[in-house]
Enzyme design. Structure first.
Site, PDB file in Angstrom:
ATOM      1  CE1 TYR A  26      -9.696   8.754  -6.556  1.00 12.81           C
ATOM      2  CE2 TYR A  26      -8.400   6.999  -5.583  1.00 12.81           C
ATOM      3  CZ  TYR A  26      -9.620   7.524  -5.942  1.00 12.81           C
ATOM      4  OH  TYR A  26     -10.757   6.826  -5.665  1.00 12.81           O
ATOM      5  CG  HIS A  28      -1.268   7.100  -1.712  1.00  9.36           C
ATOM      6  ND1 HIS A  28      -0.034   7.409  -1.181  1.00  9.36           N
ATOM      7  CD2 HIS A  28      -1.103   7.124  -3.056  1.00  9.36           C
ATOM      8  CE1 HIS A  28       0.825   7.593  -2.162  1.00  9.36           C
ATOM      9  NE2 HIS A  28       0.204   7.437  -3.310  1.00  9.36           N
ATOM     10  CD  GLU A  29      -2.960   5.274   4.007  1.00  6.94           C
ATOM     11  OE1 GLU A  29      -2.818   5.134   2.763  1.00  6.94           O
ATOM     12  OE2 GLU A  29      -3.905   4.748   4.653  1.00  6.94           O
ATOM     13  CG  HIS A  31      -0.066  11.688  -1.970  1.00  6.08           C
ATOM     14  ND1 HIS A  31      -0.933  10.726  -2.414  1.00  6.08           N
ATOM     15  CD2 HIS A  31       0.698  12.031  -3.046  1.00  6.08           C
ATOM     16  CE1 HIS A  31      -0.731  10.508  -3.714  1.00  6.08           C
ATOM     17  NE2 HIS A  31       0.261  11.270  -4.121  1.00  6.08           N
ATOM     18  CD  GLN A  55       4.199  14.665 -14.019  1.00  9.46           C
ATOM     19  OE1 GLN A  55       4.328  15.808 -13.600  1.00  9.46           O
ATOM     20  NE2 GLN A  55       4.343  13.616 -13.224  1.00  9.46           N
ATOM     21  CG  ASP A 144       7.694   8.920  -7.650  1.00  9.21           C
ATOM     22  OD1 ASP A 144       7.415   8.119  -8.544  1.00  9.21           O
ATOM     23  OD2 ASP A 144       6.890   9.225  -6.744  1.00  9.21           O
ATOM     24  CB  VAL A 170       3.871   5.289   2.958  1.00 10.36           C
ATOM     25  CG1 VAL A 170       2.823   4.614   3.832  1.00 10.36           C
ATOM     26  CG2 VAL A 170       4.508   6.473   3.685  1.00 10.36           C
ATOM     27  CB  SER A 179       1.423   3.925  -6.791  1.00 11.61           C
ATOM     28  OG  SER A 179       1.069   4.488  -8.043  1.00 11.61           O
TER      29      SER A 179
HETATM   30  P1  AMP Z   1       2.199  11.826  -7.191  1.00  9.20           P
HETATM   31  O1  AMP Z   1       0.856  12.309  -6.751  1.00  9.20           O
HETATM   32  O2  AMP Z   1       2.252  10.386  -7.554  1.00  9.20           O
HETATM   33  O3  AMP Z   1       2.836  12.733  -8.217  1.00  9.20           O
HETATM   34  O4  AMP Z   1       3.140  11.938  -5.924  1.00  9.20           O
HETATM   35  C1  AMP Z   1       3.286  13.152  -5.221  1.00  9.20           C
HETATM   36  C2  AMP Z   1       4.406  13.021  -4.231  1.00  9.20           C
HETATM   37  O5  AMP Z   1       4.127  11.976  -3.319  1.00  9.20           O
HETATM   38  C3  AMP Z   1       5.758  12.696  -4.893  1.00  9.20           C
HETATM   39  O6  AMP Z   1       6.776  13.414  -4.225  1.00  9.20           O
HETATM   40  C4  AMP Z   1       5.868  11.228  -4.659  1.00  9.20           C
HETATM   41  O7  AMP Z   1       7.200  10.760  -4.620  1.00  9.20           O
HETATM   42  C5  AMP Z   1       5.218  11.072  -3.302  1.00  9.20           C
HETATM   43  N1  AMP Z   1       4.758   9.703  -3.115  1.00  9.20           N
HETATM   44  C6  AMP Z   1       3.986   8.977  -3.957  1.00  9.20           C
HETATM   45  N2  AMP Z   1       3.809   7.728  -3.481  1.00  9.20           N
HETATM   46  C7  AMP Z   1       4.508   7.658  -2.323  1.00  9.20           C
HETATM   47  C8  AMP Z   1       4.732   6.637  -1.357  1.00  9.20           C
HETATM   48  N3  AMP Z   1       4.206   5.435  -1.481  1.00  9.20           N
HETATM   49  N4  AMP Z   1       5.492   6.932  -0.283  1.00  9.20           N
HETATM   50  C9  AMP Z   1       6.045   8.157  -0.149  1.00  9.20           C
HETATM   51  N5  AMP Z   1       5.868   9.171  -1.009  1.00  9.20           N
HETATM   52  C10 AMP Z   1       5.109   8.922  -2.084  1.00  9.20           C
END
Ligand code: AMP
Length: 298
Positions: A26, A28-29, A31, A55, A144, A170, A179
């Site tokens: 899902y 976003h910018e 990622h 997790q 994170d 971001v 998020s």
């Molecule tokens: P997730 O899909 O939430 O597990 O995030 C995957 C990766 O993207 C992890 O390394 C997160 O820290 C990173 N990430 C998630 N949200 C952000 C954000 N707003 N800015 C930068 N990196 C992000």
């Protein structure tokens, strides 16, 4: 871009310097910024997409976590990645794993305290991605912060020959850290959530103005959240970038992490504080100019 579902196929497509961007989808910018960094620095960019049950606690949002493979595949392709690795549960965990990875100490406070077992799940899935794909570099968000500390430590402890890269947060145009869980927020929750970024910005300003006391910086971060009805602070903690342990004073590279609950949604944010040319420099991340692709459908 190729979408593959097995470790074997993902590994076979890697050539030269391979960069891995692990995600739960899902996109976003936030990622996409990781994909961009990998694209600049690597020959092959592999994005993994797996909502990792290990997790999530039984009380958490595993079942409702947003999922849309078609949407994500379009975005990964648009971002210029070479491979999307989207394993099914059976590929990732053919059986209940009897071998898991637990990283001590750095996972004790903050998220580790509130979400027992969470970082074991993260470390285990990241170790599996590292072993199964064998990237040269792996990209994680500073968003994170404790996860980044945990992954760095796991990589060192288990001698993975992989460079870990941490990229800035971001943010949406109103400052809320991007998020996938922001899609859960209704307008009133969304308004309450903005208080987190007000605290983060105030911390960045206080650091520039010379504040070094951990207690004072934590108070500055917590105040706008505590003053806002409809949002409950879990913690505001100044922590060491290497160990994630709480700091009394800003005397080494650190991050001020904030976690809060709005309705059924938990939100995390932080400002990293780096030592640059002998001074303390806050990195509160980057803001988008307009609406995020998070709200775009396939
Ligand atoms: P997730 O899909 O939430 O597990 O995030 C995957 C990766 O993207 C992890 O390394 C997160 O820290 C990173 N990430 C998630 N949200 C952000 C954000 N707003 N800015 C930068 N990196 C992000």
């Amino acid at each position: 871009m190729r979408t593959v579902h097995t470790f074997r196929d993902a590994r076979a497509l890697g050539s030269g310097c391979v960069g891995l961007v692990p995600t739960m989808g899902y996109l976003h910018e936030g990622h996409i910024s990781l994909v961009d960094a990998a694209r600049r620095e690597c020959d092959t960019v592999i994005v993994s997409l797996f909502v990792n049950p290990l997790q999530f606690a039984p009380t958490e949002d595993l079942a409702s976590y947003p999922r849309d493979l078609e949407r994500d595949a379009e975005m990964v392709e648009e971002a210029g990645a070479d491979v999307l690795f989207a394993p099914q549960l059976e590929e990732m965990y053919p059986d209940k794993p009897l071998t898991t990875v637990a990283v001590d100490l750095v996972t004790e406070g903050m998220e580790g305290e509130i979400r027992p077992g969470h970082f074991d799940g993260v470390a285990t899935v990241v170790a599996k991605l590292f072993a199964g794909i064998a990237p040269d570099r792996a990209y994680f968000g500073r968003k994170d912060a404790q996860q980044l500390v945990t992954v760095r430590r796991m990589t060192t402890d288990l001698s993975f020959p992989i460079v870990i890269v941490g990229e800035p947060i971001v943010r949406e145009s109103d400052g809320l850290a991007l998020s996938s869980r922001n899609t859960y927020l209704d307008p009133a929750e969304r308004a309450a959530a903005r208080s987190i970024n007000r605290g983060i910005n105030a911390v960045a300003e206080a650091i520039i103005a010379g504040e070094r006391s951990g207690t004072e910086l934590e108070r500055i971060a917590a105040t706008p959240v505590n003053d806002e009805p409809g949002i409950d602070l879990d913690y505001a903690t100044l922590a060491d970038q290497d160990t994630a342990s709480a700091l009394l004073d800003l005397d080494r590279p650190a991050f001020l992490a904030v976690a809060a609950r709005v309705g059924r949604t938990r939100l995390l944010d932080n400002v990293h504080i780096d030592r640059i040319d002998g001074g303390w420099v806050p990195d509160a991340g980057i803001r988008l100019d307009g609406p995020s692709i998070l709200y775009r459908e396939a």
